[in-house]
Write a protein that holds these residues in place. Structure first.
Motif, mmCIF file in Angstrom:
data_model
loop_
_atom_site.group_PDB
_atom_site.id
_atom_site.type_symbol
_atom_site.label_atom_id
_atom_site.label_comp_id
_atom_site.label_asym_id
_atom_site.label_seq_id
_atom_site.Cartn_x
_atom_site.Cartn_y
_atom_site.Cartn_z
ATOM 1 N N ALA A 94 0.821 -1.213 0.000
ATOM 2 C CA ALA A 94 0.000 0.000 0.000
ATOM 3 C C ALA A 94 0.851 1.257 0.000
ATOM 4 C CB ALA A 94 -0.934 -0.014 1.219
ATOM 5 N N ASP A 95 2.075 1.170 0.492
ATOM 6 C CA ASP A 95 2.943 2.335 0.597
ATOM 7 C C ASP A 95 3.784 2.561 -0.657
ATOM 8 O OD1 ASP A 95 2.038 2.831 3.159
ATOM 9 O OD2 ASP A 95 3.628 1.649 4.101
ATOM 10 N N VAL A 96 3.430 1.886 -1.746
ATOM 11 C CA VAL A 96 4.166 2.034 -2.999
ATOM 12 C C VAL A 96 3.215 2.527 -4.080
ATOM 13 C CG1 VAL A 96 5.393 0.796 -4.831
ATOM 14 C CG2 VAL A 96 5.872 0.271 -2.422
ATOM 15 N N ARG A 97 3.695 3.482 -4.865
ATOM 16 C CA ARG A 97 2.941 3.954 -6.025
ATOM 17 C C ARG A 97 3.699 3.544 -7.281
ATOM 18 N NH1 ARG A 97 2.213 8.921 -8.918
ATOM 19 N NH2 ARG A 97 4.019 9.764 -7.830
ATOM 20 N N LEU A 98 2.969 3.060 -8.282
ATOM 21 C CA LEU A 98 3.556 2.594 -9.534
ATOM 22 C C LEU A 98 3.257 3.587 -10.644
ATOM 23 C CD1 LEU A 98 2.575 -1.182 -9.318
ATOM 24 C CD2 LEU A 98 4.776 -0.146 -8.720
ATOM 25 N N VAL A 99 4.307 4.135 -11.231
ATOM 26 C CA VAL A 99 4.179 5.105 -12.321
ATOM 27 C C VAL A 99 4.500 4.386 -13.631
ATOM 28 C CG1 VAL A 99 4.989 7.305 -13.272
ATOM 29 C CG2 VAL A 99 4.931 6.948 -10.767
ATOM 30 N N PRO A 100 3.548 4.285 -14.565
ATOM 31 C CA PRO A 100 3.831 3.582 -15.826
ATOM 32 C C PRO A 100 4.839 4.344 -16.675
ATOM 33 C CG PRO A 100 1.674 4.638 -15.901
ATOM 34 C CD PRO A 100 2.165 4.798 -14.494
ATOM 35 N N LEU A 101 5.749 3.604 -17.285
ATOM 36 C CA LEU A 101 6.782 4.183 -18.138
ATOM 37 C C LEU A 101 6.608 3.702 -19.574
ATOM 38 C CD1 LEU A 101 9.880 3.533 -15.835
ATOM 39 C CD2 LEU A 101 8.538 5.652 -15.993
ATOM 40 N N ASP A 102 7.244 4.378 -20.491
ATOM 41 C CA ASP A 102 7.247 3.941 -21.889
ATOM 42 C C ASP A 102 8.411 2.972 -22.114
ATOM 43 O OD1 ASP A 102 6.534 3.719 -24.523
ATOM 44 O OD2 ASP A 102 7.595 5.530 -25.151
ATOM 45 N N VAL A 103 8.449 1.926 -21.304
ATOM 46 C CA VAL A 103 9.464 0.880 -21.367
ATOM 47 C C VAL A 103 8.730 -0.446 -21.241
ATOM 48 C CG1 VAL A 103 11.523 -0.113 -20.278
ATOM 49 C CG2 VAL A 103 11.201 2.369 -20.302
ATOM 50 N N HIS A 104 9.159 -1.454 -22.006
ATOM 51 C CA HIS A 104 8.463 -2.733 -21.984
ATOM 52 C C HIS A 104 9.444 -3.894 -21.854
ATOM 53 C CE1 HIS A 104 5.490 -0.037 -23.805
ATOM 54 N NE2 HIS A 104 4.587 -0.862 -23.297
ATOM 55 N N ARG A 105 9.015 -4.904 -21.111
ATOM 56 C CA ARG A 105 9.759 -6.159 -21.013
ATOM 57 C C ARG A 105 9.096 -7.175 -21.939
ATOM 58 N NH1 ARG A 105 10.815 -9.554 -15.442
ATOM 59 N NH2 ARG A 105 8.626 -10.097 -15.687
ATOM 60 N N ARG A 106 9.909 -7.898 -22.706
ATOM 61 C CA ARG A 106 9.395 -8.792 -23.741
ATOM 62 C C ARG A 106 9.850 -10.221 -23.453
ATOM 63 N NH1 ARG A 106 11.947 -5.088 -28.480
ATOM 64 N NH2 ARG A 106 13.804 -5.974 -27.513
ATOM 65 N N THR A 107 8.882 -11.089 -23.214
ATOM 66 C CA THR A 107 9.182 -12.472 -22.849
ATOM 67 C C THR A 107 8.937 -13.402 -24.029
ATOM 68 O OG1 THR A 107 8.672 -12.129 -20.510
ATOM 69 C CG2 THR A 107 8.532 -14.392 -21.330
ATOM 70 N N ARG A 108 9.857 -14.350 -24.214
ATOM 71 C CA ARG A 108 9.749 -15.353 -25.264
ATOM 72 C C ARG A 108 9.977 -16.739 -24.659
ATOM 73 N NH1 ARG A 108 9.753 -12.704 -30.038
ATOM 74 N NH2 ARG A 108 10.072 -14.607 -31.239
ATOM 75 N N ILE A 109 9.444 -17.756 -25.331
ATOM 76 C CA ILE A 109 9.740 -19.141 -24.968
ATOM 77 C C ILE A 109 10.866 -19.600 -25.888
ATOM 78 C CG2 ILE A 109 8.828 -21.451 -24.637
ATOM 79 C CD1 ILE A 109 6.005 -20.206 -24.750
ATOM 80 N N ALA A 110 11.993 -19.950 -25.307
ATOM 81 C CA ALA A 110 13.186 -20.257 -26.100
ATOM 82 C C ALA A 110 13.559 -21.730 -25.965
ATOM 83 C CB ALA A 110 14.351 -19.381 -25.642
ATOM 84 N N TYR A 111 14.222 -22.238 -27.011
ATOM 85 C CA TYR A 111 14.692 -23.613 -27.041
ATOM 86 C C TYR A 111 15.805 -23.694 -28.077
ATOM 87 C CZ TYR A 111 10.887 -22.959 -30.363
ATOM 88 O OH TYR A 111 10.050 -22.418 -31.306
ATOM 89 N N ARG A 112 16.531 -24.800 -28.080
ATOM 90 C CA ARG A 112 17.637 -24.930 -29.024
ATOM 91 C C ARG A 112 17.122 -24.857 -30.465
ATOM 92 N NH1 ARG A 112 19.100 -27.968 -24.865
ATOM 93 N NH2 ARG A 112 18.001 -29.836 -25.614
ATOM 94 N N ARG A 113 17.904 -24.223 -31.306
ATOM 95 C CA ARG A 113 17.542 -24.116 -32.717
ATOM 96 C C ARG A 113 17.326 -25.513 -33.307
ATOM 97 N NH1 ARG A 113 21.601 -22.026 -37.470
ATOM 98 N NH2 ARG A 113 20.204 -22.400 -39.239
ATOM 99 N N GLY A 114 16.197 -25.684 -33.966
ATOM 100 C CA GLY A 114 15.852 -26.970 -34.572
ATOM 101 C C GLY A 114 14.973 -27.840 -33.703
#
Length: 312
Positions: free
Chosen positions: A264-284
């Protein structure tokens, strides 16, 4: 005929830079790695390594061979996937890597679904920072990984890794909620979220450990605003980060998955920054039925997690 295991060692030498590092990655001695690379050079019939002081560098022929090695190793992954698809049922160990904020949010429902639908799978989860994911996939320590970067700190594509897009998140500036609006980042009348970072020029910062992606992102965000962050604390768990912010110990960057239950004691200010998540695995390996099952389960669990709560 070129030996595939030796090609893998050459590929890893190009990536890791030293024979000692390759030896550590494969649990070999440095002498054994040197002997295998010397045998590969004899097989190739052309010089592959040049000695420079106590180290070695790759010749142009070796660099070209590494590119072919990536293709060959990916083809072997694809061949393994084809054989696996011909078997009945899914079984065996599956090593899944995830960054910390994905473990309590996106991963549990996926693990439940995989265990229910494919009970012969032995699911093993390892929590890792994204910077360590590609090496863990290449070395076979992981089969599938939840891997992310940020638009302000993009990660270069890895020739040994394939991936599919999973999730884009907004990043917030977490600040103490107390104090008049004029004293709070982004809280000035008429202020824009873009002004929030600049207003923390003199604030104490809470950032990830040096070497982690979160640390790099915090430094770059502040540099883009024209200053160097004054770091007071290092913390890698977002629950701990938000607790420190709530205690008035500084400000921090937190992505959506890390801010699901802010104090409750924290305020979140949205930024123009994004985190991008992918599902990764070995090529092929994308056609391997186990990898495909993991991708499907993670996509389903992510959709369910992001879905708005049902109206009562």
């Amino acid at each position: 005929m070129l030996d595939v295991r030796r090609l893998r060692l050459l590929r890893d030498l190009a990536r890791l830079g030293t024979i000692a590092a390759v030896a550590r990655a494969h649990a070999y001695t440095a002498s054994a790695v040197s002997q295998q690379l010397a045998a590969l050079q004899r097989e190739a019939g052309v010089p592959l390594l040049e000695h420079t002081g106590r180290g070695v560098t790759l010749t142009p022929a070796a660099t070209a061979l590494v590119r072919h090695a990536e293709t060959i190793l990916a083809a072997l992954e694809a061949a393994t996937a084809t054989l696996a698809a011909a078997r009945t049922g899914l079984s065996g160990a599956v090593r899944i890597g995830a960054f910390p904020s994905a473990v309590p949010t996106l991963l549990p429902a996926a693990l439940v679904a995989l265990g229910r639908d494919h009970p012969a799978l032995d699911l093993m989860v390892t929590e890792l920072d994204p910077v360590d994911m590609p090496d863990a996939l290449r070395d076979g320590r992981l089969d599938v990984a939840l891997w992310h970067d940020y638009d302000i700190a993009p990660v270069e594509s890895d020739p040994g890794v394939d991936s599919v897009r999973l999730l884009d998140e907004k990043v917030f500036l977490a600040v103490p909620a107390d104090g008049p609006p004029d004293d709070r980042p982004g809280g000035r009348p008429g202020g824009r979220p873009d002004d929030a970072i600049a207003s923390t020029r003199d604030a104490a910062w809470i950032v990830g450990s040096p070497g982690t992606l979160c640390h790099t992102v915090a430094m770059r965000v502040c540099q883009a605003a024209g200053f160097t962050a004054g770091v007071r604390h290092h913390a890698d768990d977002f629950t701990a980060v938000l607790a420190l912010v709530a205690a008035g110990q500084g400000v921090a960057l937190v992505p959506e998955l890390g801010a699901t239950r802010p104090p409750a004691d924290v305020r979140l200010v949205p930024l123009d920054v994004h985190r991008r998540t992918r599902i990764a695995y070995r090529r092929g390996a994308g056609g391997h039925p186990v990898v495909a099952a993991c991708v499907a389960a993670l996509e389903s669990s992510t959709r369910a997690y992001l879905a708005p709560p049902a109206q009562e």
